[in-house]
Write an enzyme that holds these catalytic residues in place. Structure first.
Site, PDB file in Angstrom:
ATOM      1  N   ASN A  10     -25.685 -20.947 -34.956  1.00 49.41           N
ATOM      2  CA  ASN A  10     -24.928 -20.022 -35.895  1.00 49.41           C
ATOM      3  C   ASN A  10     -23.803 -20.795 -36.181  1.00 49.41           C
ATOM      4  O   ASN A  10     -22.866 -20.599 -35.598  1.00 49.41           O
ATOM      5  CB  ASN A  10     -24.894 -18.773 -35.123  1.00 49.41           C
ATOM      6  CG  ASN A  10     -23.984 -17.839 -36.129  1.00 49.41           C
ATOM      7  OD1 ASN A  10     -23.814 -18.249 -37.143  1.00 49.41           O
ATOM      8  ND2 ASN A  10     -23.475 -16.840 -35.120  1.00 49.41           N
ATOM      9  N   LYS A  12     -21.394 -19.702 -38.620  1.00 48.73           N
ATOM     10  CA  LYS A  12     -20.510 -18.790 -38.945  1.00 48.73           C
ATOM     11  C   LYS A  12     -19.939 -19.251 -40.357  1.00 48.73           C
ATOM     12  O   LYS A  12     -20.488 -19.904 -41.077  1.00 48.73           O
ATOM     13  CB  LYS A  12     -19.498 -18.634 -37.594  1.00 48.73           C
ATOM     14  CG  LYS A  12     -20.162 -18.263 -36.366  1.00 48.73           C
ATOM     15  CD  LYS A  12     -19.564 -17.806 -35.260  1.00 48.73           C
ATOM     16  CE  LYS A  12     -20.230 -17.558 -34.071  1.00 48.73           C
ATOM     17  NZ  LYS A  12     -19.558 -16.955 -32.892  1.00 48.73           N
ATOM     18  N   HIS A  98     -25.207  -9.443 -35.556  1.00 51.69           N
ATOM     19  CA  HIS A  98     -24.408 -10.228 -34.557  1.00 51.69           C
ATOM     20  C   HIS A  98     -22.872  -9.462 -34.323  1.00 51.69           C
ATOM     21  O   HIS A  98     -22.619  -8.550 -34.964  1.00 51.69           O
ATOM     22  CB  HIS A  98     -23.729 -11.570 -35.337  1.00 51.69           C
ATOM     23  CG  HIS A  98     -23.326 -12.470 -34.665  1.00 51.69           C
ATOM     24  ND1 HIS A  98     -21.944 -12.476 -34.256  1.00 51.69           N
ATOM     25  CD2 HIS A  98     -23.493 -13.694 -33.838  1.00 51.69           C
ATOM     26  CE1 HIS A  98     -21.297 -13.429 -33.291  1.00 51.69           C
ATOM     27  NE2 HIS A  98     -22.642 -14.337 -33.411  1.00 51.69           N
ATOM     28  N   GLU A 100     -19.860  -9.925 -34.314  1.00 55.15           N
ATOM     29  CA  GLU A 100     -19.047 -10.034 -35.421  1.00 55.15           C
ATOM     30  C   GLU A 100     -19.166  -9.269 -36.375  1.00 55.15           C
ATOM     31  O   GLU A 100     -18.031  -8.689 -36.762  1.00 55.15           O
ATOM     32  CB  GLU A 100     -18.387 -11.782 -35.668  1.00 55.15           C
ATOM     33  CG  GLU A 100     -18.124 -12.357 -34.583  1.00 55.15           C
ATOM     34  CD  GLU A 100     -18.524 -13.936 -34.536  1.00 55.15           C
ATOM     35  OE1 GLU A 100     -19.129 -14.268 -35.361  1.00 55.15           O
ATOM     36  OE2 GLU A 100     -18.320 -14.521 -33.428  1.00 55.15           O
ATOM     37  N   GLU A 170     -26.184 -11.421 -26.626  1.00 50.83           N
ATOM     38  CA  GLU A 170     -24.855 -12.195 -26.655  1.00 50.83           C
ATOM     39  C   GLU A 170     -23.500 -11.188 -26.280  1.00 50.83           C
ATOM     40  O   GLU A 170     -23.269 -10.448 -26.968  1.00 50.83           O
ATOM     41  CB  GLU A 170     -24.468 -12.701 -28.353  1.00 50.83           C
ATOM     42  CG  GLU A 170     -25.484 -13.726 -28.541  1.00 50.83           C
ATOM     43  CD  GLU A 170     -24.850 -14.350 -30.012  1.00 50.83           C
ATOM     44  OE1 GLU A 170     -24.876 -15.500 -29.905  1.00 50.83           O
ATOM     45  OE2 GLU A 170     -24.457 -13.557 -30.750  1.00 50.83           O
ATOM     46  N   GLY A 176     -17.281 -17.431 -27.762  1.00 50.35           N
ATOM     47  CA  GLY A 176     -16.068 -18.385 -28.504  1.00 50.35           C
ATOM     48  C   GLY A 176     -15.088 -18.175 -27.392  1.00 50.35           C
ATOM     49  O   GLY A 176     -13.823 -18.526 -27.693  1.00 50.35           O
ATOM     50  N   SER A 216     -20.996 -19.038 -25.537  1.00 55.69           N
ATOM     51  CA  SER A 216     -20.048 -20.300 -24.929  1.00 55.69           C
ATOM     52  C   SER A 216     -21.299 -21.165 -24.171  1.00 55.69           C
ATOM     53  O   SER A 216     -21.052 -21.607 -23.118  1.00 55.69           O
ATOM     54  CB  SER A 216     -19.277 -20.035 -23.941  1.00 55.69           C
ATOM     55  OG  SER A 216     -18.087 -19.292 -24.516  1.00 55.69           O
TER      56      SER A 216
END
Ligand code: 13P
Length: 252
Positions: A10, A12, A98, A100, A170, A176, A216
């Site tokens: 991904n 992003k 996702h 985010e 996730e 991250g 991660s």
């Protein structure tokens, strides 16, 4: 049940057109056809890159995905991209939900259920992301949270539809941050996910569905995570932006 491994990158909101093209070429040079026979690999690229990438990947077993789509078919939604447009590129998969998108764009489980419908309606596969925040992990509500994310987002689907979905756990606190869920923490949620899928869709379908881990993942921890019985591969963020580390994760 032998589920084929699946590693997805991904990207992003990263890479200009030229940088992205170079990275794709580097990945294609490193990932062999024999890697792709044992592991599905997909690149979730920015919208602007999709058509060029599709032309470049033509003939490769590597797949192409988009990171989002709108939940309506078409119309006055300035700046949005529909599932129909993505299918016309074509892309094979679309990420839905996702963290985010949930966190910064207010996407709810109910809205995500509609996005999943759009993706499937247009003949693509959905990669449905879910996972708890740090607060939810610490107050021990995380099992309930992920159960609700999965059931509200996906359980309206029929058995023929759910097999076109890959799930991706996730945990938000691991994305991250460099803080990976331990293999045991991830396996707990993956096994729970498979058990609720079994209750809803039966043994055969739950055993066939792939559940990826994301957060991660690096070359140094991929093997341990991917060795867990219910972890079928990874959804990779930062490490997917480097061809060498992405290759090492695929080889794990
Ligand atoms: P990182 O691998 O950078 O933690 O990102 C994970 C992710 O969000 C993939 O979708």
């Amino acid at each position: 049940m032998n589920r084929k491994r699946f590693v997805a990158g991904n990207w992003k909101m990263n890479t200009s057109m030229n940088e992205g093209f170079q990275l794709l070429k580097d990945i294609m040079d490193r990932v062999s056809e024999s890697d792709l026979e044992t592991c599905d690999v997909s690149i979730f690229a920015p919208f602007t890159h999709l058509k060029v990438f599709q032309n470049t990947l033509n003939g490769s077993l590597m797949q192409l995905g988009a990171q989002n789509c709108h939940h309506e078919e078409a119309g006055a939604y300035t700046g949005e991209i529909s599932a129909d447009m993505l299918a016309s590129v074509p892309v094979a998969q679309v990420l839905v939900g996702h963290s985010e998108r949930r966190q910064y764009f207010g996407e709810t489980n109910e809205l995500l259920a509609k996005k999943v419908d759009q993706v499937l309606k247009h003949g693509m596969q959905a990669v449905y992301c879910y996972g708890e925040t740090l607060d939810q992990r610490e107050d021990e509500s995380y099992i309930e949270v992920v159960t609700n994310q999965i059931s509200t987002g996906l359980f309206h689907l029929s058995a023929e539809e759910i097999v076109k979905v890959t799930l991706a756990y996730e945990p938000v606190w691991a994305i991250g941050t460099g803080k990976t869920a331990s293999a045991g923490q991830a396996q707990e949620i993956h096994a729970h996910t498979r058990s609720i899928l079994r209750e809803k869709y039966g043994e055969e379908i739950s055993a066939q569905l792939r559940i990826l881990y994301g957060g991660s993942v690096k070359p140094s921890n991929a093997l341990e995570l991917f060795s867990m019985p219910d972890i079928d591969g990874g959804l990779i963020g930062g490490a997917a932006l480097n061809a060498q580390s992405f290759e090492a994760i695929i080889k794990a």
